[in-house]
Design an enzyme around this catalytic site. Structure first.
Site, short mmCIF file in Angstrom:
data_model
loop_
_atom_site.label_atom_id
_atom_site.label_comp_id
_atom_site.label_asym_id
_atom_site.label_seq_id
_atom_site.Cartn_x
_atom_site.Cartn_y
_atom_site.Cartn_z
N ARG A 107 0.84 -1.12 0.19
CA ARG A 107 -0.16 0.25 0.22
C ARG A 107 0.79 1.39 -0.20
O ARG A 107 0.52 2.07 -0.82
CB ARG A 107 -1.06 -0.19 0.91
CG ARG A 107 -1.46 1.25 1.43
CD ARG A 107 -2.52 1.45 3.04
NE ARG A 107 -3.05 0.48 2.65
CZ ARG A 107 -3.84 -0.02 4.18
NH1 ARG A 107 -2.95 0.15 4.67
NH2 ARG A 107 -4.52 -0.73 4.07
N TYR A 108 1.94 1.18 0.56
CA TYR A 108 2.77 2.87 0.90
C TYR A 108 4.17 2.60 -0.06
O TYR A 108 4.27 1.68 -0.21
CB TYR A 108 3.53 2.73 2.58
CG TYR A 108 2.95 2.52 3.06
CD1 TYR A 108 1.40 4.06 2.80
CD2 TYR A 108 1.23 1.78 4.25
CE1 TYR A 108 0.96 4.34 4.04
CE2 TYR A 108 0.76 2.02 5.10
CZ TYR A 108 0.26 3.13 5.27
OH TYR A 108 -0.41 2.86 6.04
N ARG A 141 6.95 0.21 1.61
CA ARG A 141 6.89 -0.89 2.55
C ARG A 141 5.58 -1.83 2.82
O ARG A 141 5.06 -1.39 1.57
CB ARG A 141 6.94 -0.76 4.05
CG ARG A 141 5.66 0.57 4.48
CD ARG A 141 6.00 1.47 6.31
NE ARG A 141 4.96 2.22 6.04
CZ ARG A 141 4.81 3.53 5.65
NH1 ARG A 141 5.40 3.93 4.32
NH2 ARG A 141 3.80 4.24 5.80
N CYS A 160 -4.01 -17.39 14.44
CA CYS A 160 -4.17 -16.32 14.82
C CYS A 160 -4.60 -17.18 17.20
O CYS A 160 -5.14 -18.34 16.91
CB CYS A 160 -4.59 -15.81 15.13
SG CYS A 160 -5.15 -14.60 14.40
N CYS A 178 -9.74 -12.07 17.70
CA CYS A 178 -10.65 -10.94 18.33
C CYS A 178 -11.68 -10.91 17.77
O CYS A 178 -11.61 -11.15 16.57
CB CYS A 178 -9.07 -10.03 17.98
SG CYS A 178 -7.30 -10.39 18.40
N CYS A 226 -11.54 -8.40 15.23
CA CYS A 226 -10.74 -8.32 13.65
C CYS A 226 -10.65 -7.47 12.66
O CYS A 226 -12.01 -7.42 11.61
CB CYS A 226 -10.00 -9.32 13.45
SG CYS A 226 -8.74 -10.01 12.28
N ARG A 256 -9.28 -8.23 9.61
CA ARG A 256 -9.92 -8.94 8.28
C ARG A 256 -9.80 -9.87 8.38
O ARG A 256 -9.44 -11.03 8.20
CB ARG A 256 -7.09 -9.58 8.42
CG ARG A 256 -6.65 -9.10 7.37
CD ARG A 256 -5.04 -9.43 7.41
NE ARG A 256 -4.63 -7.60 7.28
CZ ARG A 256 -4.05 -7.55 8.04
NH1 ARG A 256 -3.35 -8.26 8.55
NH2 ARG A 256 -3.51 -6.25 7.89
N ASP A 305 -12.68 -0.08 12.50
CA ASP A 305 -12.44 0.13 11.08
C ASP A 305 -13.97 0.23 10.55
O ASP A 305 -14.78 -0.89 11.56
CB ASP A 305 -11.70 -0.87 9.73
CG ASP A 305 -10.42 -0.05 10.38
OD1 ASP A 305 -9.88 0.44 9.75
OD2 ASP A 305 -9.45 -1.63 9.38
N ASP A 323 -7.98 4.30 9.36
CA ASP A 323 -7.75 3.56 8.26
C ASP A 323 -8.82 4.36 7.14
O ASP A 323 -9.55 4.13 7.15
CB ASP A 323 -7.20 2.31 8.11
CG ASP A 323 -5.65 1.49 7.74
OD1 ASP A 323 -5.36 2.46 6.73
OD2 ASP A 323 -4.85 1.34 8.69
N LYS A 361 -2.84 4.34 6.27
CA LYS A 361 -3.59 5.75 8.10
C LYS A 361 -3.61 7.16 7.76
O LYS A 361 -2.42 7.76 6.81
CB LYS A 361 -2.64 4.84 9.24
CG LYS A 361 -2.23 3.36 9.08
CD LYS A 361 -1.51 3.26 9.71
CE LYS A 361 -1.41 1.20 9.78
NZ LYS A 361 -0.95 0.58 8.79
C1 LIG Z 1 -0.36 -0.77 8.65
C2 LIG Z 1 -0.08 -0.88 7.69
C3 LIG Z 1 1.59 -0.48 7.14
C4 LIG Z 1 2.37 -0.31 8.01
O1 LIG Z 1 2.47 1.59 8.80
P1 LIG Z 1 2.86 2.40 9.03
O2 LIG Z 1 2.89 3.49 9.46
O3 LIG Z 1 4.63 1.96 8.83
O4 LIG Z 1 3.00 1.62 10.52
C5 LIG Z 1 2.13 -1.17 6.46
N1 LIG Z 1 1.69 -1.99 5.45
C6 LIG Z 1 0.21 -1.70 5.13
C7 LIG Z 1 -0.91 -2.87 3.98
C8 LIG Z 1 -0.51 -1.70 6.58
O5 LIG Z 1 -2.04 -1.82 6.31
S1 SF4 Z 2 -6.71 -8.65 15.51
FE1 SF4 Z 2 -7.44 -10.46 13.67
S2 SF4 Z 2 -5.51 -11.13 12.85
FE2 SF4 Z 2 -5.11 -10.07 15.21
S3 SF4 Z 2 -4.62 -11.45 16.21
FE3 SF4 Z 2 -6.57 -10.47 16.21
S4 SF4 Z 2 -7.74 -11.88 14.88
FE4 SF4 Z 2 -5.52 -12.30 14.45
#
Ligand SMILES: *Cc1c(COP(=O)(O)O)cnc(C)c1O
Ligand code: SF4
Length: 362
Positions: free
Chosen positions: A99-100, A103, A112, A116, A119, A121, A280, A317, A324
């Site tokens: 996304r960035y 990184r 997991c 959670c 979550c 995701r 989110d 986000d 973010k």
């Molecule tokens: C949060 C996230 C990161 C890391 O973001 P930082 O602001 O550097 O901590 C990188 N990739 C994705 C897809 C993310 O959701």
């Molecule tokens: S937030 Fe989602 S991915 Fe992270 S530990 Fe909890 S269940 Fe697993």
């Protein structure tokens, strides 16, 4: 429920004996109708380590530990988006989210230690048992190798600390083999939900791959137990900088007092509060969302009132993959070429003159 002290402290025992069913949870707490209904729903991934379950206050249906661990029927509400951050669209190869510019996030596993309830995701976590295959790992590493802009790789999931030391090392070593990767990060909830996962053997392995950072997720001060503190001390003593990512959750940690106690406990165990996330707009977690104004109020009550390094950045986000976005109380009241007017944490107003010389051309 368990036979020996050594079993309880064995992370694999904790993992194998996770609570999943209505019958198992019923032995621990008197379940509400909303919880019973949710525990019968096969579409929800549910698993809670006996350790985390032991932190539940049995007499409080709104216990913040319980609300993060035991599902409720509101999770069926179809408001929100299955993939609010458009992660699937930003995935150039499987298991990698880019996304960035500099990184990437590598999904090491979709398993997991605990699922959670909040979550983000949740669409893809908890259904597939297997970790990333060798072939997918090779493809992800090839993508990183072919993109010299990538200097930071975040190994996440799921929870990478559900993998064995050797399986995890294989992934870290593969990422480390790329010369332009400057730092590796691991995102894990293990110190909070299965702290026994942090062993001397694990930290001895991790520290071979420095600079390596670990981000954890503590959401409530009650999660910071003697066991969690010991886990974080092992990591910190291995020279691993620790950051915390808290999700702001309605009915769990949605007050200034709880957030302040949390950050104070975090810095005592050498964890730097990193992000405070607005929850989110993911499908199934609408009931956890708080107004953005609450996050701003929390930031207002932290800045100036406590140590600067105890203050996380509050982020939203942006839906659709905008990344973010930090949200701050307004401190800059007015800005002209000659001066700015600011207010401080007490609400006092100050004029601050700009220099006479202009900014140098860039
Ligand atoms: C949060 C996230 C990161 C890391 O973001 P930082 O602001 O550097 O901590 C990188 N990739 C994705 C897809 C993310 O959701
Ligand atoms: S937030 Fe989602 S991915 Fe992270 S530990 Fe909890 S269940 Fe697993």
């Amino acid at each position: 429920m368990y036979t020996h002290e050594t079993d309880w402290q064995d992370w694999r025992w904790q993992f194998r004996n996770r609570l999943r069913t209505e019958a198992e949870f019923s032995k621990l707490v008197e379940l509400t109708d909303a919880e019973k209904q949710a525990l019968r729903n096969p579409n929800f991934a549910v698993a809670v380590t006996p350790y985390f379950a032991s932190l539940i206050d049995k007499n409080d249906p709104n216990c913040p530990i319980r609300r993060q661990a035991v599902p409720v029927s509101e999770e069926s509400v179809r408001k929100g988006l299955p993939d609010p951050l458009a992660e699937e669209e930003m995935s150039p190869v499987e298991n990698l989210i880019h996304r960035y510019p500099d990184r990437v996030l590598l999904i090491a596993t979709e398993t997991c230690n605990m699922y959670c309830r909040h979550c983000t995701r949740r669409r893809r976590v908890g259904f597939k048992k297997k970790a990333i295959s060798q072939e997918k790992l090779n493809n992800a590493v090839k993508y990183i190798r072919d993109n010299p802009n990538i200097r930071d790789v975040l190994i996440s999931g799921g929870d990478p600390l559900t993998l064995s030391d050797s399986a995890l090392e294989k992934i870290i070593a593969a990422v480390r083999s790329v010369a332009h990767v400057q730092i590796i990060r691991i995102g894990t909830r293990a110190p909070a939900v299965n702290p026994f996962r942090i062993t001397p053997e694990l930290v001895n392995m991790l520290k071979k791959y420095h600079p390596l950072w670990v981000n954890v997720q503590f959401n409530h001060p009650r999660e910071i137990t003697a066991e969690a503190s010991r886990a974080c001390a092992l990591l910190a003593d291995a020279g691993i900088p620790l950051g915390n990512q808290t999700v702001l959750l309605r009915g769990i940690n949605d007050s200034v007092a709880i957030q302040k106690e949390l950050v104070h406990k975090l810095v005592q165990i050498r964890i730097r509060p990193y992000y405070l996330y607005q929850c989110d707009i993911a499908e199934g977690i609408e009931h956890f969302r708080t107004p953005v104004s609450l996050g701003i109020e929390i930031m207002e009550q932290l800045r100036g009132h406590t140590s600067g390094f105890a203050i996380p950045t509050f982020v939203v986000d942006a839906p659709g993959g905008g990344g973010k976005v930090p949200i701050l109380p307004q401190y800059l009241i007015c800005q002209t070429p000659e001066k700015i007017v600011v207010r401080n944490y007490e609400g006092r107003i100050f004029t601050y003159p700009e220099p006479n010389h202009k900014r140098k051309e860039e």
